[in-house]
Write a protein that holds these residues in place. Structure first.
Motif, short mmCIF file in Angstrom:
data_model
loop_
_atom_site.label_atom_id
_atom_site.label_comp_id
_atom_site.label_asym_id
_atom_site.label_seq_id
_atom_site.Cartn_x
_atom_site.Cartn_y
_atom_site.Cartn_z
N ARG A 115 0.84 -1.20 0.00
CA ARG A 115 0.00 0.00 0.00
C ARG A 115 0.87 1.25 0.00
O ARG A 115 0.65 2.21 -0.72
CB ARG A 115 -0.90 -0.01 1.24
CG ARG A 115 -2.28 0.55 0.98
CD ARG A 115 -3.25 0.36 2.11
NE ARG A 115 -2.72 0.56 3.42
CZ ARG A 115 -2.83 -0.32 4.40
NH1 ARG A 115 -3.44 -1.47 4.20
NH2 ARG A 115 -2.33 -0.07 5.59
N LYS A 116 1.93 1.20 0.84
CA LYS A 116 2.85 2.35 0.92
C LYS A 116 3.51 2.56 -0.44
O LYS A 116 3.62 3.68 -0.94
CB LYS A 116 3.95 2.07 1.95
CG LYS A 116 3.68 2.64 3.32
CD LYS A 116 4.93 2.53 4.19
CE LYS A 116 4.55 2.44 5.64
NZ LYS A 116 5.59 2.05 6.54
N LEU A 117 3.97 1.46 -1.02
CA LEU A 117 4.64 1.55 -2.32
C LEU A 117 3.69 2.11 -3.37
O LEU A 117 4.06 2.96 -4.18
CB LEU A 117 5.13 0.16 -2.76
CG LEU A 117 6.34 -0.40 -2.01
CD1 LEU A 117 6.55 -1.87 -2.32
CD2 LEU A 117 7.60 0.39 -2.36
N TYR A 118 2.46 1.65 -3.34
CA TYR A 118 1.45 2.09 -4.31
C TYR A 118 1.24 3.60 -4.20
O TYR A 118 1.20 4.31 -5.20
CB TYR A 118 0.14 1.35 -4.07
CG TYR A 118 -0.97 1.77 -5.02
CD1 TYR A 118 -1.96 2.65 -4.61
CD2 TYR A 118 -0.98 1.31 -6.34
CE1 TYR A 118 -2.96 3.06 -5.49
CE2 TYR A 118 -1.98 1.70 -7.22
CZ TYR A 118 -2.96 2.57 -6.78
OH TYR A 118 -3.94 2.98 -7.66
N LYS A 119 1.15 4.06 -2.95
CA LYS A 119 0.93 5.50 -2.74
C LYS A 119 2.12 6.32 -3.21
O LYS A 119 1.97 7.48 -3.62
CB LYS A 119 0.69 5.77 -1.26
CG LYS A 119 -0.71 5.38 -0.80
CD LYS A 119 -1.00 5.98 0.54
CE LYS A 119 -1.11 4.93 1.58
NZ LYS A 119 -1.49 5.50 2.89
N LEU A 120 3.30 5.73 -3.15
CA LEU A 120 4.50 6.46 -3.56
C LEU A 120 4.77 6.29 -5.06
O LEU A 120 5.75 6.80 -5.57
CB LEU A 120 5.71 5.98 -2.75
CG LEU A 120 5.63 6.30 -1.26
CD1 LEU A 120 6.78 5.64 -0.50
CD2 LEU A 120 5.66 7.80 -1.02
#
Lengths: 566, 73
Positions: free
Chosen positions: B25-30
């Motif tokens: 999720r963090k990667l997706y947001k970044l």
């Protein structure tokens, strides 16, 4: 009253825009996650009064992490009229989904494209007409710190006319070349660590070195106030005021206040230098390089931000912990933060080191500050092995670009530090100095005592009753006990109390002085910090922290004295 | 190949991410997700990487970098 929220990705320039719009001086930094709670201010746009709200950065409305929930909840509450979405020009493509999510909230939305000039210089281009039609919202571009560009934003906000957009999905964005490859060198550990150490030593020399410009200014301020207040004005007022009032004002309040005020240049210089490194993006990049090193102590690169905040103020550092998701890691860092030497302790070290190392006090202060980096890590390591075991968080984060910090934000930050310090002196230090002087000038039967009769005072009796705590480090003078107690309210109070009580540090042995410095370094944080501990972790944790570090401070100082006398 | 073992100063396409949901999720947001193009800037001590994507530099710790499969552009 109309309400306008400023939202966007972390480190997009929201708070800078907020400061330019409102004239306020909210904290900015070139780091992701500086703003952790909402900031509010009121302005006038045309004839209307508008409340502007700056919210913490976030990446998505639909799946918010803990630190993004404040913004997510506020936006879903819909208790506002307009959304200003701030986005860095080069990151517009990444923000597309979020802009479209915000549009679905059915509030007037304006996109402010920040740092467009830098983006253009690096070969990037945005067709703003196509962009407006793509999103169906008004778009303004410029720099968040530039009043002219912010003026254009205000004109758009004032405009009540409904603009018709075509909503055509045409390509509007040409990406820039990857900017500033020079900054990649700061990601190399063989370069970044030495740069960190050298820059910190230089900063400490600049602030505390005997012949450094800042020390000279600090010395000059001290002599000026000594002459003006303690000589000139005291002689004039002596005839007009009673001995009690003259003593209270000049021997109590003025001595206490001046003893701390002379450190104003050093506090401001230290804060500005740290802010310069922060705003340049160096600390953000360094957190990536230091992540592996920090993981050996049970921490991640994210913790570095809180540790660096601790150099300014423990209370601010504790507040910044909300960005750490793992609860045990959070508590570990929180319990270790008192070992990060805050700026309030700087006058204590400088005052005590003056005679100790005669001009090389900046070396001792450098050692203390480097210890302030290592000891919290060691402490966290021990806690991770014993009571607060937890997994190290995977560090996945955006890191800031490096840049030469703009002069205005640095100046504003300097102004904020100076005003904050002066207010603290004018309130806590002034009151504590008055209180200490009154107690040292009054006996138990409330008779006024002169300088030679201090041994009969209330303060002396209380100080002597508690002075046994410092006997193990060779200090039997009750004045140091009083200083330590006042230091619970504000660390600078240690200096003001010792100064106005006339404690002669030259009478202490080298080991006693160093042990007392270690005590001041490690003991219970001030009441302001404890209040923040209470707010973030509850009353029980804040009390544990207070008692833990009171005992810890004593034990570390006894150990120091014991080792030095082997 | 795994991102943590890829060569620096080259562009890659992300093929698969097998990290934990919260890290994904963090990667997706970044901006790091399947089929996106990334540029591997630097490898950092401990096995982590710095990648450039959509105009930003992102640090990805070792454990997550080992869960990202990429192929060279």
């Amino acid at each position: 009253m109309l309400k306008c929220v400023i939202v966007g990705h972390p480190n997009a320039g929201k708070t800078t825009l907020f400061n330019t719009l409102t004239g306020k001086n909210a904290t900015v930094g070139n780091w992701h996650g500086v703003t952790l709670k909402e900031e509010t201010a009121k302005i006038k746009i045309g004839e209307s009064n508008v409340e502007v709200i700056d919210l913490p950065g976030f990446y998505s409305l639909s799946c918010a992490d803990e630190e993004e929930k404040i913004t997510q909840n506020y936006l879903y509450s819909k208790k506002y009229d307009t959304i200003i979405f701030v986005v860095e020009a080069k990151k517009v493509k990444r923000a597309e989904k979020l802009i479209l999510e915000l549009k679905k909230l059915n509030k007037k939305t304006v996109v402010f494209v920040n740092a467009y000039s830098d983006f253009e210089k690096n070969g990037g281009k945005i067709d703003f007409n196509k962009m407006k039609n793509y999103f169906g919202v008004e778009v303004v571009f410029g720099n968040a710190f530039d009043k002219f560009h912010v003026g254009k934003l205000l004109q758009v906000l004032q405009n009540d006319k409904t603009t018709v957009f075509t909503n055509r999905k045409e390509e509007y964005f040409l990406p820039q070349q990857r900017k500033n490859k020079f900054q990649d060198i700061f990601l190399n550990k063989y370069f970044a660590f030495p740069v960190f150490i050298i820059s910190m030593v230089f900063i400490f020399w600049l602030c505390f070195g005997k012949f450094s410009p800042i020390s000279i200014i600090s010395d000059a301020i001290s002599r000026l106030f000594d002459y003006l207040l303690l000589n000139l004005l005291k002689k004039s007022f002596n005839m007009l005021l009673s001995p009690f009032l003259t003593g209270l004002i000049f021997d109590g309040i003025c001595v206490g206040v001046i003893s701390v005020l002379e450190f104003l240049p050093q506090i401001c210089a230290l804060s500005t230098c740290m802010n310069f490194l922060n705003q340049s993006g160096f600390f953000s990049r360094f957190s990536a390089v230091a992540d592996d090193f920090l993981s050996k102590f049970g921490l991640s690169g994210r913790s570095l931000y809180s540790l660096i905040c601790g150099f300014g103020c423990t209370a601010v550092a504790v507040s910044s912990l909300s960005g750490i998701e793992n609860k045990k890691t959070k508590k570990r860092v929180a319990l270790s933060l008192p070992l990060v030497s805050c700026s309030a302790k700087t006058p204590v070290y400088t005052f005590l080191c003056k005679e100790l190392f005669n001009g090389y006090s900046f070396l001792i202060i450098s050692v203390i500050y480097f210890a302030s980096i290592l000891f919290p890590l060691l402490h966290s390591y021990i806690l991770n092995k014993c009571v607060l075991k937890g997994k190290v968080e995977n560090y996945v984060s955006e890191i800031a670009d490096m840049r030469i910090p703009a002069f205005k934000p640095l100046l504003k930050s300097l102004q904020k530090t100076a005003i904050g310090f002066i207010i603290k002196i004018g309130t806590v230090i002034l009151l504590s100095s008055a209180f200490v002087w009154i107690l040292k000038s009054v006996s138990f039967d409330f008779k006024f005592l002169n300088e030679s009769q201090t041994e009969k005072s209330i303060l002396c009796a209380v100080g002597k009753a508690l002075s046994f705590v410092f006997k193990p480090i060779g200090i039997s003078d009750w004045k140091y006990t009083v200083g330590a107690v006042v230091g619970l309210f504000a660390k600078e109070g240690v200096v003001s109390s010792l100064a106005l009580l006339g404690a002669d540090t030259k009478l202490l042995s080298f080991s006693s002085k160093l042990a007392f410095i270690v005590f001041c370094y490690a003991y219970t944080p001030c009441v302001t910090a404890l209040a923040v501990y209470r707010r973030e972790f509850g009353l029980k944790f804040s009390l544990i922290c207070a008692v833990y570090w009171l005992i810890g401070g004593f034990l570390l100082s006894y150990l120091t004295y014991f080792i030095l006398n082997l | 190949m795994i991102l943590s073992r890829a060569k620096t100063k080259r562009s890659y396409i992300v093929n698969k991410i097998t990290a934990l949901e919260k890290d994904k999720r963090k990667l997706y947001k970044l901006g790091v997700f399947k089929k996106v193009k990334i540029y591997l800037v630097e490898k950092i001590a401990g096995g982590g990487v710095i990648v450039s994507v959509s105009g930003s530099d992102i640090i990805i710790g070792k454990k997550v970098a080992e869960k990202i499969e990429v192929s060279q552009c």
